[in-house]
Design an enzyme around this catalytic site. Structure first.
Site, PDB file in Angstrom:
ATOM      1  N   SER A 135      45.383  72.500  30.220  1.00 29.95           N
ATOM      2  CA  SER A 135      45.589  71.664  31.408  1.00 29.95           C
ATOM      3  C   SER A 135      44.910  70.323  31.184  1.00 29.95           C
ATOM      4  O   SER A 135      43.951  70.221  30.398  1.00 29.95           O
ATOM      5  CB  SER A 135      44.974  72.349  32.631  1.00 29.95           C
ATOM      6  OG  SER A 135      44.904  71.468  33.743  1.00 29.95           O
ATOM      7  N   TYR A 148      39.061  77.601  37.417  1.00 31.08           N
ATOM      8  CA  TYR A 148      40.271  77.247  36.673  1.00 31.08           C
ATOM      9  C   TYR A 148      39.948  76.194  35.619  1.00 31.08           C
ATOM     10  O   TYR A 148      40.355  76.318  34.452  1.00 31.08           O
ATOM     11  CB  TYR A 148      41.332  76.718  37.639  1.00 31.08           C
ATOM     12  CG  TYR A 148      42.625  76.332  36.956  1.00 31.08           C
ATOM     13  CD1 TYR A 148      43.567  77.306  36.614  1.00 31.08           C
ATOM     14  CD2 TYR A 148      42.907  75.005  36.658  1.00 31.08           C
ATOM     15  CE1 TYR A 148      44.751  76.950  35.988  1.00 31.08           C
ATOM     16  CE2 TYR A 148      44.088  74.644  36.028  1.00 31.08           C
ATOM     17  CZ  TYR A 148      45.005  75.623  35.700  1.00 31.08           C
ATOM     18  OH  TYR A 148      46.167  75.272  35.066  1.00 31.08           O
TER      19      TYR A 148
END
Length: 240
Positions: A135, A148
């Protein structure tokens, strides 16, 4: 990499980025085996003609079962796409420890275990690839998604080391860093999001050119900011 004829194992391939990526890889001539855990999505992917292996990779048993299911198959490409997020913001509420554990398992432990379980078969192929989807938040974290962000940063670090370890083999290692993409996981976020089809297309192009890193969409801008000033990039992202 010429994707035509390649056998691809794609985790999290029944929805979101994964499903769009599976479709586009198939258009390139690849044979795509996807994993999923939701019966309705599994059935829908099967209706499209995909081979689907049911596996909850947020559990250790799910990873073990998947490795057993693909044992002996000549896999050319492993795409570690499956991922999840969970709220982890003490300003809002006490985080759910069980949800944190599932996120850590799915986002970090599962990819590492799948790589370990498939490394020798991949080495035996004439040409092979490992694709780890991290990400933009692996570069600079935001504030609200602490777990996350941490898992994606961990997988990014692992991927960089893995690439160096495998540089003398026929296995190419690609890291994909998407921005916020329009998926079920991001449905509650009121912000501009990249279409999953566009994200998948950038991943396919990166695979075809054997890129080491694919900065997708707005992550290209974040990467430029980070190269100029890591501190500025962190301040920008921590505002969210």
């Amino acid at each position: 990499m010429d994707l035509n004829g390649k056998l691809v194992l794609l985790t999290g391939g029944t929805d979101g980025i994964g499903l769009r990526l599976a479709r586009q890889l198939r258009e390139k001539g690849a044979q795509v085996v996807v994993t999923g855990r939701t019966p309705e999505r599994i059935a829908a992917a099967q209706a499209e003609g995909f081979e689907v292996l049911a596996a909850d990779l947020a559990t250790s048993e799910g990873v073990t079962g998947l490795l057993a299911a693909v044992a002996g198959r000549p896999i050319d490409v492993l795409v570690n796409n499956a991922g999840m997020g969970t709220p982890h913001d003490y300003r809002v509420a006490t985080p759910d420890a069980q949800a944190d554990e599932r996120t850590l398992q799915l986002n970090v432990h599962a990819p590492i275990r799948l790589i370990a379980g498939l490394i020798e078969p991949l080495k035996a192929r004439p040409e092979a690839m490992i694709v780890n989807v991290t990400s933009g938040l692996a570069i600079a974290p935001n504030t609200a998604s602490a777990i996350y962000c941490a898992t994606k940063a961990a997988l990014r670090s692992y991927t960089m080391s893995l690439r160096k370890q495998l540089e003398a083999t026929r296995i190419h290692v690609l890291e994909v860093l998407p921005p916020v993409v329009e998926t079920a996981m991001t449905a509650d976020l009121a912000m501009k999001k990249l279409a999953p089809e566009a994200c998948a297309a950038e991943i396919v192009r990166a695979m075809e050119r054997n890129a080491d890193e694919a900065n997708v969409g707005q992550v290209k801008f974040l990467r430029r900011v980070y190269s100029l000033s890591p501190a500025l990039a962190r301040r920008i992202m921590l505002a969210f």
